[in-house]
Design an enzyme around this catalytic site. Structure first.
Site, PDB file in Angstrom:
ATOM      1  N   SER A   1       0.630  -1.187   0.092  1.00  0.00           N
ATOM      2  CA  SER A   1      -0.062  -0.080  -0.023  1.00  0.00           C
ATOM      3  C   SER A   1       0.866   1.142   0.037  1.00  0.00           C
ATOM      4  O   SER A   1       1.665   1.514  -0.056  1.00  0.00           O
ATOM      5  CB  SER A   1      -0.477  -0.150   0.957  1.00  0.00           C
ATOM      6  OG  SER A   1      -0.334   0.421   2.762  1.00  0.00           O
ATOM      7  N   HIS A   2       0.278   2.122   0.219  1.00  0.00           N
ATOM      8  CA  HIS A   2       0.926   3.496   0.269  1.00  0.00           C
ATOM      9  C   HIS A   2       0.400   4.435   1.910  1.00  0.00           C
ATOM     10  O   HIS A   2       1.328   4.860   2.060  1.00  0.00           O
ATOM     11  CB  HIS A   2       0.161   4.370  -0.595  1.00  0.00           C
ATOM     12  CG  HIS A   2       1.405   5.755  -1.891  1.00  0.00           C
ATOM     13  ND1 HIS A   2       1.857   5.593  -1.547  1.00  0.00           N
ATOM     14  CD2 HIS A   2       1.114   7.028  -1.686  1.00  0.00           C
ATOM     15  CE1 HIS A   2       2.712   6.403  -2.317  1.00  0.00           C
ATOM     16  NE2 HIS A   2       2.181   7.632  -2.245  1.00  0.00           N
ATOM     17  N   GLY A   3       0.606   3.407   3.020  1.00  0.00           N
ATOM     18  CA  GLY A   3       0.479   3.257   4.146  1.00  0.00           C
ATOM     19  C   GLY A   3      -0.499   4.236   4.622  1.00  0.00           C
ATOM     20  O   GLY A   3      -1.323   4.014   4.583  1.00  0.00           O
TER      21      GLY A   3
END
Length: 429
Positions: free
Chosen positions: A257-259
């Protein structure tokens, strides 16, 4: 280069969100609510001893994934909302319902349960989005009270064609954007609503944000499964007329993911007010970021009283990051002196491994508005490959190391900059 379509799963076991707004917002700023639907010609057949059930098929919905079932849903909603008893709007399993951009308007005095067991599907991209309809939102619940959006079904935003719009950062060279239309709809938006529960659903492929809560109080989110491309994230986002306060998040598994991000905040010199956020007992794996706070130069307001506790990282780039120089197109954002103030941020028991290509901690704070009262304890981050441990990066970051950290954060400045403390405008938020 296109997006990498690894699965991104967020599993919310217990998430309580309480959003509050700083200023009210005119209804003219959102799409107007639809007029009341005509009285249903067909009486729903399904009944319950505790709740009257309004099956959308009884109002003419087909559920073949091709027929536009929007009007049937609106009729079922209005009937359930007007019902004196506790009411359930049922989206039955084994059916797929195509729904256009729609606003479900309250308030419903009976606490409607919107029970999704089948699939609700958005139009397939901007080319088939109805003319004259807002391209910034898909399913909106406006001024609802005591509502539950729940079930074992699926909400499919069909976002792939939206992600490929030329304005998206991944479309241009080196992460830049290209000219062209950029509006993309939020999948599910609650506006000026109270005591809302969202539970158990599977949400996939949202064109933009999966959920957005504006001017809402008492929102409980539990056991959601969210799937999207790996360059997506959990975001806390505040516009100038709204604040985000009192958010508790637990037990998230996230990645690739992108966090988990707070921001981006302060875009186009706007004010952002975010406070009392706790993220704990979570796992982030194979992601571009871990826990991040990001702001644009030139913003106002503050981010404060944020706690990241007991979060495990597995091969994560930038496990801990503060970025006050956020810019979607590198090199094209001018330097500005004002900034969203970041203070009283706690990082406790952040452990695991980081991608060896980036430092485990990046604390890039504003030149004019330093980050203050950053607290670190029991932070142990090791490289995922090899033995070469990178040093953290700090810029104008002040705080306290309550325990030894791995790696050591020697670049963190101690105390509080006195000249800055005297000039703080406490009225910003």
């Amino acid at each position: 280069m296109g997006l990498s379509f690894y699965t991104f799963v967020l599993f919310f076991l217990s998430l309580y969100i309480h959003f509050s707004y700083v200023k009210s917002r005119s209804l003219n700023d959102i799409s107007l609510a639809p007029s009341l639907a005509p009285e249903a010609a067909i009486t729903p057949k399904i009944q319950s001893s505790t709740s009257r059930v309004f099956d959308v098929r009884s109002f003419g919905a087909v559920g073949d994934g091709v027929t536009d079932d929007t009007q049937a849903f609106k009729m079922a909603w209005d009937s359930a909302c007007d019902n004196d008893e506790t009411a359930t709007l049922l989206v039955p399993k084994h059916y797929t319902f195509l729904i256009q951009s729609t606003i479900f308007t309250g308030s419903c005095g009976n606490g409607v349960v919107f029970q999704i067991e089948g699939t609700i599907m958005a139009p397939d991209g901007p080319s088939v989005w109805p003319k004259g309809m807002s391209m910034r939102q898909w399913l909106v619940f406006y001024r609802v009270n005591g509502m539950s959006l729940q079930g074992d079904g699926v909400i499919d935003g069909r976002g792939a064609k939206w992600w490929d719009l030329p304005c998206k950062p991944h479309k241009g060279p080196n992460g830049t954007t290209l000219p062209g239309p950029c509006d993309s709809p939020v999948a599910i938006r609650f506006f000026m609503s109270t005591n809302v529960t969202v539970k158990g659903l599977k949400v996939k492929n949202s064109p933009q944000f999966n959920f957005r809560f504006d001017g809402c109080h008492g929102v409980h989110i539990d056991s959601l499964n969210i799937k999207a491309p790996s360059l997506r994230m959990i975001v806390f986002w505040s516009q100038w007329w709204l604040g985000v306060i009192n958010v508790d998040i637990k037990n998230i598994t996230c990645g690739p993911s992108h966090g988990i991000s707070i921001g981006s905040l302060g875009m186009k010199n706007t004010r952002a007010c975010v406070s009392n956020i706790t993220v704990m007992d979570s796992f982030i794996k194979h992601s571009d970021n871990g826990v991040r706070i990001k702001t644009w130069q030139g913003g106002l307001g503050s981010v404060s009283q944020v706690k990241f506790i007991n979060i495990h990282m597995d091969t994560v780039r930038n496990p801990i990051m503060i970025d006050q120089y956020y810019c979607q197109t590198k090199g094209l954002c001018p330097n500005q002196t004002s900034a969203v103030r970041i203070h009283d941020i706690t990082y406790q028991k952040i452990t695991g491994t980081y991608d060896y290509r980036t430092p485990p901690m990046h604390l890039g704070c504003s030149d004019s508005v330093p980050c203050t009262n950053l607290t670190f304890s029991d932070v142990e981050l090791m490289p995922s490959q090899g033995q070469n441990m990178l040093s953290p990066f700090c810029w104008n970051a002040y705080g306290d190391l309550q325990t030894l950290t791995i790696p050591p954060v020697f670049c963190l400045l101690g105390g509080n900059p006195e000249s800055f403390a005297e000039s703080i405008d406490h009225s910003q938020c």
